[in-house]
Design a protein around this motif. Sequence first.
Motif, PDB file in Angstrom:
ATOM      1  N   LEU A   1       0.820  -1.201   0.000  1.00 35.11           N
ATOM      2  CA  LEU A   1       0.000   0.000   0.000  1.00 35.11           C
ATOM      3  C   LEU A   1       0.857   1.255   0.000  1.00 35.11           C
ATOM      4  CD1 LEU A   1      -2.835   1.308   0.271  1.00 35.11           C
ATOM      5  CD2 LEU A   1      -2.504   1.199   2.750  1.00 35.11           C
ATOM      6  N   PHE A   2       1.891   1.268   0.861  1.00 28.46           N
ATOM      7  CA  PHE A   2       2.648   2.500   1.059  1.00 28.46           C
ATOM      8  C   PHE A   2       3.978   2.170   1.728  1.00 28.46           C
ATOM      9  CE2 PHE A   2       3.564   6.593   3.093  1.00 28.46           C
ATOM     10  CZ  PHE A   2       3.202   7.482   2.103  1.00 28.46           C
ATOM     11  N   SER A   3       5.028   2.897   1.373  1.00 28.04           N
ATOM     12  CA  SER A   3       6.330   2.790   2.045  1.00 28.04           C
ATOM     13  C   SER A   3       6.777   4.180   2.460  1.00 28.04           C
ATOM     14  CB  SER A   3       7.387   2.184   1.125  1.00 28.04           C
ATOM     15  OG  SER A   3       7.123   0.828   0.896  1.00 28.04           O
ATOM     16  N   THR A   4       7.420   4.258   3.627  1.00 29.44           N
ATOM     17  CA  THR A   4       7.899   5.540   4.126  1.00 29.44           C
ATOM     18  C   THR A   4       9.080   5.320   5.062  1.00 29.44           C
ATOM     19  OG1 THR A   4       7.284   7.580   5.274  1.00 29.44           O
ATOM     20  CG2 THR A   4       6.297   5.555   6.079  1.00 29.44           C
ATOM     21  N   THR A   5       9.874   6.360   5.250  1.00 22.66           N
ATOM     22  CA  THR A   5      10.937   6.324   6.249  1.00 22.66           C
ATOM     23  C   THR A   5      10.581   7.210   7.441  1.00 22.66           C
ATOM     24  OG1 THR A   5      12.095   8.102   5.094  1.00 22.66           O
ATOM     25  CG2 THR A   5      12.766   5.842   4.575  1.00 22.66           C
ATOM     26  N   SER A   6       9.409   7.818   7.406  1.00 24.98           N
ATOM     27  CA  SER A   6       8.981   8.739   8.454  1.00 24.98           C
ATOM     28  C   SER A   6       8.131   8.020   9.509  1.00 24.98           C
ATOM     29  CB  SER A   6       8.162   9.878   7.847  1.00 24.98           C
ATOM     30  OG  SER A   6       7.487  10.603   8.846  1.00 24.98           O
ATOM     31  N   SER A   7       8.586   8.056  10.752  1.00 22.56           N
ATOM     32  CA  SER A   7       7.811   7.427  11.814  1.00 22.56           C
ATOM     33  C   SER A   7       6.510   8.193  12.071  1.00 22.56           C
ATOM     34  CB  SER A   7       8.627   7.327  13.100  1.00 22.56           C
ATOM     35  OG  SER A   7       9.052   8.607  13.506  1.00 22.56           O
ATOM     36  N   GLN A   8       6.494   9.487  11.753  1.00 22.10           N
ATOM     37  CA  GLN A   8       5.257  10.268  11.894  1.00 22.10           C
ATOM     38  C   GLN A   8       4.209   9.798  10.895  1.00 22.10           C
ATOM     39  OE1 GLN A   8       6.998  14.096  11.348  1.00 22.10           O
ATOM     40  NE2 GLN A   8       7.258  14.448  13.547  1.00 22.10           N
ATOM     41  N   GLU A   9       4.623   9.530   9.658  1.00 17.64           N
ATOM     42  CA  GLU A   9       3.683   9.011   8.663  1.00 17.64           C
ATOM     43  C   GLU A   9       3.191   7.627   9.053  1.00 17.64           C
ATOM     44  OE1 GLU A   9       4.425  11.040   4.354  1.00 17.64           O
ATOM     45  OE2 GLU A   9       5.631   9.285   4.824  1.00 17.64           O
ATOM     46  N   VAL A  10       4.061   6.820   9.649  1.00 17.88           N
ATOM     47  CA  VAL A  10       3.652   5.488  10.093  1.00 17.88           C
ATOM     48  C   VAL A  10       2.475   5.604  11.064  1.00 17.88           C
ATOM     49  CG1 VAL A  10       4.338   3.471  11.463  1.00 17.88           C
ATOM     50  CG2 VAL A  10       5.868   4.364   9.721  1.00 17.88           C
ATOM     51  N   GLY A  11       2.587   6.531  12.011  1.00 18.91           N
ATOM     52  CA  GLY A  11       1.507   6.725  12.969  1.00 18.91           C
ATOM     53  C   GLY A  11       0.216   7.159  12.312  1.00 18.91           C
ATOM     54  N   LYS A  12       0.307   8.078  11.354  1.00 17.06           N
ATOM     55  CA  LYS A  12      -0.887   8.552  10.654  1.00 17.06           C
ATOM     56  C   LYS A  12      -1.545   7.443   9.833  1.00 17.06           C
ATOM     57  CE  LYS A  12       0.584  13.361  10.155  1.00 17.06           C
ATOM     58  NZ  LYS A  12       0.931  14.412   9.169  1.00 17.06           N
ATOM     59  N   ILE A  13      -0.728   6.666   9.135  1.00 11.00           N
ATOM     60  CA  ILE A  13      -1.262   5.585   8.296  1.00 11.00           C
ATOM     61  C   ILE A  13      -1.897   4.511   9.170  1.00 11.00           C
ATOM     62  CG2 ILE A  13      -0.644   3.752   6.681  1.00 11.00           C
ATOM     63  CD1 ILE A  13       1.612   5.681   5.703  1.00 11.00           C
ATOM     64  N   ARG A  14      -1.206   4.150  10.238  1.00 12.20           N
ATOM     65  CA  ARG A  14      -1.729   3.138  11.160  1.00 12.20           C
ATOM     66  C   ARG A  14      -3.081   3.583  11.726  1.00 12.20           C
ATOM     67  NH1 ARG A  14       1.340  -0.150  15.697  1.00 12.20           N
ATOM     68  NH2 ARG A  14       2.869  -0.120  14.042  1.00 12.20           N
ATOM     69  N   ALA A  15      -3.164   4.845  12.127  1.00 15.18           N
ATOM     70  CA  ALA A  15      -4.415   5.370  12.688  1.00 15.18           C
ATOM     71  C   ALA A  15      -5.538   5.360  11.651  1.00 15.18           C
ATOM     72  CB  ALA A  15      -4.191   6.781  13.220  1.00 15.18           C
ATOM     73  N   ALA A  16      -5.231   5.769  10.426  1.00 13.45           N
ATOM     74  CA  ALA A  16      -6.254   5.807   9.374  1.00 13.45           C
ATOM     75  C   ALA A  16      -6.774   4.417   9.047  1.00 13.45           C
ATOM     76  CB  ALA A  16      -5.688   6.473   8.123  1.00 13.45           C
ATOM     77  N   LEU A  17      -5.877   3.443   8.949  1.00 11.81           N
ATOM     78  CA  LEU A  17      -6.298   2.082   8.633  1.00 11.81           C
ATOM     79  C   LEU A  17      -7.074   1.451   9.794  1.00 11.81           C
ATOM     80  CD1 LEU A  17      -3.109   0.777   6.776  1.00 11.81           C
ATOM     81  CD2 LEU A  17      -5.292   1.502   5.774  1.00 11.81           C
ATOM     82  N   THR A  18      -6.660   1.764  11.009  1.00 12.86           N
ATOM     83  CA  THR A  18      -7.359   1.235  12.184  1.00 12.86           C
ATOM     84  C   THR A  18      -8.766   1.827  12.277  1.00 12.86           C
ATOM     85  OG1 THR A  18      -5.277   0.920  13.335  1.00 12.86           O
ATOM     86  CG2 THR A  18      -7.257   0.983  14.692  1.00 12.86           C
ATOM     87  N   ARG A  19      -8.882   3.155  12.052  1.00 14.84           N
ATOM     88  CA  ARG A  19     -10.208   3.798  12.073  1.00 14.84           C
ATOM     89  C   ARG A  19     -11.136   3.187  11.038  1.00 14.84           C
ATOM     90  NH1 ARG A  19      -7.357   8.628  12.682  1.00 14.84           N
ATOM     91  NH2 ARG A  19      -7.467   8.974  10.449  1.00 14.84           N
ATOM     92  N   ALA A  20     -10.577   2.836   9.866  1.00 13.26           N
ATOM     93  CA  ALA A  20     -11.382   2.249   8.794  1.00 13.26           C
ATOM     94  C   ALA A  20     -11.582   0.747   8.970  1.00 13.26           C
ATOM     95  CB  ALA A  20     -10.731   2.538   7.444  1.00 13.26           C
ATOM     96  N   ASP A  21     -11.009   0.184  10.040  1.00 14.79           N
ATOM     97  CA  ASP A  21     -11.125  -1.252  10.338  1.00 14.79           C
ATOM     98  C   ASP A  21     -10.590  -2.120   9.195  1.00 14.79           C
ATOM     99  OD1 ASP A  21     -11.699  -3.220  12.200  1.00 14.79           O
ATOM    100  OD2 ASP A  21     -13.677  -3.620  11.339  1.00 14.79           O
TER     101      ASP A  21
END
Length: 104
Positions: A13-33
């Motif tokens: 889906l997505f690759s990043t080196t930013s730990s801040q983006e990791v948190g945002k992506i994780r939160a978005a996917l979790t909210r969407a179940d």
Amino acid sequence: MSKRIPMFARRRLFSTTSSQEVGKIRAALTRADIPFRIDQSEITPPVGSNGVIGGRHPWGALGLQSLGAIGMSAPDPLPAYEYTFYVHKDDVELAQAALDGSLD
């Protein structure tokens, strides 16, 4: 998320080196179940960058533990990681829609 995704059913889906983006992506996917998997890989700096070769400083060969022993200093390279998110192949479009507003 705890639900396992079979290896051959995963899609990147997505690759990043930013730990801040990791948190945002994780939160978005979790909210969407949406079930997801995150893989982490270390990005090794090229040989000779910052004076470090294979994780050891070349001054070590001279018996010096650091450049400080001769009045010099060099920053130690920080470890860098790449985080890759995977989702089930049937959830790719839904996951992309969930991310559209989260990375702004």
